[in-house]
Design an enzyme around this catalytic site. Structure first.
Site, PDB file in Angstrom:
ATOM      1  N   SER A 149      -6.378  70.530  23.536  1.00  0.00           N
ATOM      2  CA  SER A 149      -7.374  69.637  22.950  1.00  0.00           C
ATOM      3  C   SER A 149      -8.748  70.280  22.770  1.00  0.00           C
ATOM      4  O   SER A 149      -8.883  71.292  22.087  1.00  0.00           O
ATOM      5  CB  SER A 149      -7.447  68.368  23.811  1.00  0.00           C
ATOM      6  OG  SER A 149      -8.179  67.360  23.184  1.00  0.00           O
ATOM      7  N   ASP A 178     -12.500  67.776  17.325  1.00  0.00           N
ATOM      8  CA  ASP A 178     -12.239  68.696  18.440  1.00  0.00           C
ATOM      9  C   ASP A 178     -11.018  69.548  18.102  1.00  0.00           C
ATOM     10  O   ASP A 178     -10.496  69.501  16.991  1.00  0.00           O
ATOM     11  CB  ASP A 178     -12.090  67.933  19.763  1.00  0.00           C
ATOM     12  CG  ASP A 178     -10.771  67.179  19.861  1.00  0.00           C
ATOM     13  OD1 ASP A 178     -10.239  66.783  18.807  1.00  0.00           O
ATOM     14  OD2 ASP A 178     -10.266  66.982  20.980  1.00  0.00           O
ATOM     15  N   ASP A 184      -8.413  64.862  17.673  1.00  0.00           N
ATOM     16  CA  ASP A 184      -8.302  63.459  18.106  1.00  0.00           C
ATOM     17  C   ASP A 184      -9.638  62.896  18.591  1.00  0.00           C
ATOM     18  O   ASP A 184      -9.689  61.767  19.081  1.00  0.00           O
ATOM     19  CB  ASP A 184      -7.190  63.271  19.150  1.00  0.00           C
ATOM     20  CG  ASP A 184      -7.483  63.946  20.490  1.00  0.00           C
ATOM     21  OD1 ASP A 184      -8.491  64.674  20.594  1.00  0.00           O
ATOM     22  OD2 ASP A 184      -6.684  63.750  21.436  1.00  0.00           O
ATOM     23  N   ALA A 193     -17.185  57.316  24.707  1.00  0.00           N
ATOM     24  CA  ALA A 193     -18.426  57.950  24.251  1.00  0.00           C
ATOM     25  C   ALA A 193     -18.163  59.342  23.685  1.00  0.00           C
ATOM     26  O   ALA A 193     -18.866  59.805  22.783  1.00  0.00           O
ATOM     27  CB  ALA A 193     -19.425  58.027  25.398  1.00  0.00           C
ATOM     28  N   ARG A 224     -17.875  58.653  40.176  1.00  0.00           N
ATOM     29  CA  ARG A 224     -16.404  58.570  40.171  1.00  0.00           C
ATOM     30  C   ARG A 224     -15.805  59.965  40.380  1.00  0.00           C
ATOM     31  O   ARG A 224     -16.315  60.957  39.859  1.00  0.00           O
ATOM     32  CB  ARG A 224     -15.868  57.944  38.885  1.00  0.00           C
ATOM     33  CG  ARG A 224     -16.153  58.681  37.617  1.00  0.00           C
ATOM     34  CD  ARG A 224     -15.476  58.038  36.409  1.00  0.00           C
ATOM     35  NE  ARG A 224     -14.050  58.225  36.419  1.00  0.00           N
ATOM     36  CZ  ARG A 224     -13.437  59.277  35.869  1.00  0.00           C
ATOM     37  NH1 ARG A 224     -14.121  60.238  35.290  1.00  0.00           N
ATOM     38  NH2 ARG A 224     -12.116  59.368  35.904  1.00  0.00           N
TER      39      ARG A 224
END
Length: 472
Positions: free
Chosen positions: A5, A206, A210, A301, A425
């Site tokens: 990716s 990218d 995607d 985002a 997180r």
């Protein structure tokens, strides 16, 4: 799909697609992990037999696996869908498995994909004033091939300038270009500095096409980014307007799904117009939540996202009988919007066409789009920790439940800053904790982010001699 990716060229990986062309269901990830971790052929075959038995797979039924790769040198050759984008592979899986059914999604070829998207797009652009060329940063990846093929179908409706198309240049993929570079660095790819003109629209794909990030330069050549939050705002608002114009606003519920990383200003803007739900980070969480609406809009985002329509919503849109000429026109637009969107997964090229439709219909340039709301300054800080597993979250990852007492300290800090918001997180893949912060001004944002990062580092038992100097 063999791809890494948006990651650097030396990396590689695999993305697994479910039979509906969507993200693999979470419950199947454990099966994939067991198979991947076997250490010999015999162990693999044994694990496969256990898997077949546990999931009650009928081996007498015919099966088909579609596989492809991006342009990375480490991608094995000879795939049965060849070199293509991840979203096109998702499209092919959906079309193959729905062929001949009432849920048929299109022709099961790459040409079918380009024809479906472009014919709907071209119809939506009829009667719209000519647009200046759109600059597309292809990240020196497989999106360059797909964008070139797609552009042949858009000759009169969308002029494009393809940049960063060096798919055969070693080390070029995602290098100082592409959607992730633009989002993380919040600046123009260096290769576009002498290309992009003030006021001209541009977007970055990218490495496997995607993700999509838009941007523009103002008259002072100041860079402005239009990320996934901005895409959500303009797309969701447009769809709500169309549904209302058709007269179906009482029958079709439109909703937006975001994660905690969505800018606070975007959440405020959207919440004043339609339902907004926050879910844990990860496309699978967003996609599943979006399916709970008649029409669900989600974009992270980082620019990965799409719009999903429930089957009853699609049936209604395709069968509805409008009562006036104005409603008939709006309905035709909504029907074409259905076909511009790749509902299976985030698709940079499909999303690009969708955005271009909205901008053309609203007569927006980058500046008008950007002015829908002003982003709060934000900062993302990575904190290396000895053990990420001690960090546990709740409320869609917006609050910590462990380590005990840390959330109260974060709350105390946040309350000292105007417009302050921060959450912590753990990474899903490495011993790292990510700290996100927002505040009314850039200095306040940076200070809040580095204060929370310092708290996290200390709480996790970080080596004080190695403590990053920017942590407060």
């Amino acid at each position: 799909m063999v791809t890494a990716s948006h990651n650097p060229e030396p990396d590689n990986g695999v993305k697994l697609v479910d039979p509906r062309g969507e993200m693999l269901e979470s419950s199947w990830e454990s099966h994939a992990t067991v198979l991947a971790n076997t250490s010999s052929t015999d162990e693999f075959i044994s694990a496969l037999r256990d898997f077949i038995e546990a999931t009650k797979i009928d081996l007498s039924k015919p099966a088909r696996v579609v596989y492809a790769r991006d342009t990375r040198p480490s991608g094995p050759a000879g795939r049965n869908a060849g070199i293509t984008t991840t979203p096109i592979l998702h499209y092919l899986v959906r079309t193959i498995n729905t062929k001949g059914t009432k849920e048929s999604y299109g022709v099961d070829t790459e040409e079918g994909y380009y024809t479906k998207l472009s014919s709907a797009f071209n119809k939506l652009m009829v009667g719209r004033p000519p647009r200046p060329p759109l600059v597309i940063d292809c990240a020196n990846g497989v999106g360059a091939l797909a964008a070139k093929d797609l552009s042949r179908y858009l000759v009169n409706s969308l002029p494009v300038e393809l940049e960063n198309t060096a798919i055969d240049t070693p080390g070029a993929l995602n290098n100082s270009c592409g959607a992730d570079f633009v989002k993380v660095n919040q600046k123009l790819p260096p290769s576009l500095i002498n290309v992009l003109q003030p006021g001209q629209r541009a977007c970055s794909l990218d490495g496997d096409a995607d993700r999509l990030i838009y941007f523009y330069l103002d008259e002072r050549r100041q860079f402005h980014m239009l990320d996934g939050d901005k895409i959500t705002a303009v797309v969701a608002s447009f769809i709500v307007e169309l549904v209302k114009a058709v007269g179906l606003d009482e029958r079709l519920k439109v909703g937006v799904v975001q994660t905690a990383y969505a800018n606070g200003s975007s959440t405020k803007y959207l919440s004043e117009r339609l339902p907004v739900k926050c879910v844990p980070t990860g496309v699978k969480h967003l996609h599943h939540a979006a399916e709970q609406y008649d029409i669900g809009v989600y974009f992270e985002a980082n620019g990965h996202g799409t719009v999903v329509f429930s089957q009853p919503a699609q049936d209604l849109i395709l069968s509805h009988q409008p009562s006036t000429p104005a409603r008939s026109t709006a309905l035709t637009h909504l029907q074409n919007i259905l076909n511009v969107i790749n509902q299976t997964v985030g698709d940079a090229l499909s999303d690009m066409l969708l955005v271009e439709v909205v901008l053309a219909h609203k007569s927006y340039g980058g500046a008008e789009w950007d002015s829908l709301y002003s982003d709060l300054p934000n900062r993302l800080v990575k904190v290396v920790v000895p053990d990420r597993s001690i960090f546990k979250t709740e409320d869609a990852e917006r609050r910590l439940v462990s380590p005990g007492g840390l959330q109260a300290k974060i709350d105390e800090l946040v309350n000292k800053y105007n417009g302050g918001r921060s959450f912590v997180r753990p990474s899903g893949t490495e011993d790292v904790v990510r700290v996100y912060a927002e505040a009314a001004s850039r200095p306040q944002t940076d200070e809040l982010a580095f204060r929370v990062a310092g708290l996290v580092y200390d709480e996790a038992g970080g080596d004080q001699s190695q403590r990053p100097k920017e942590f407060l």
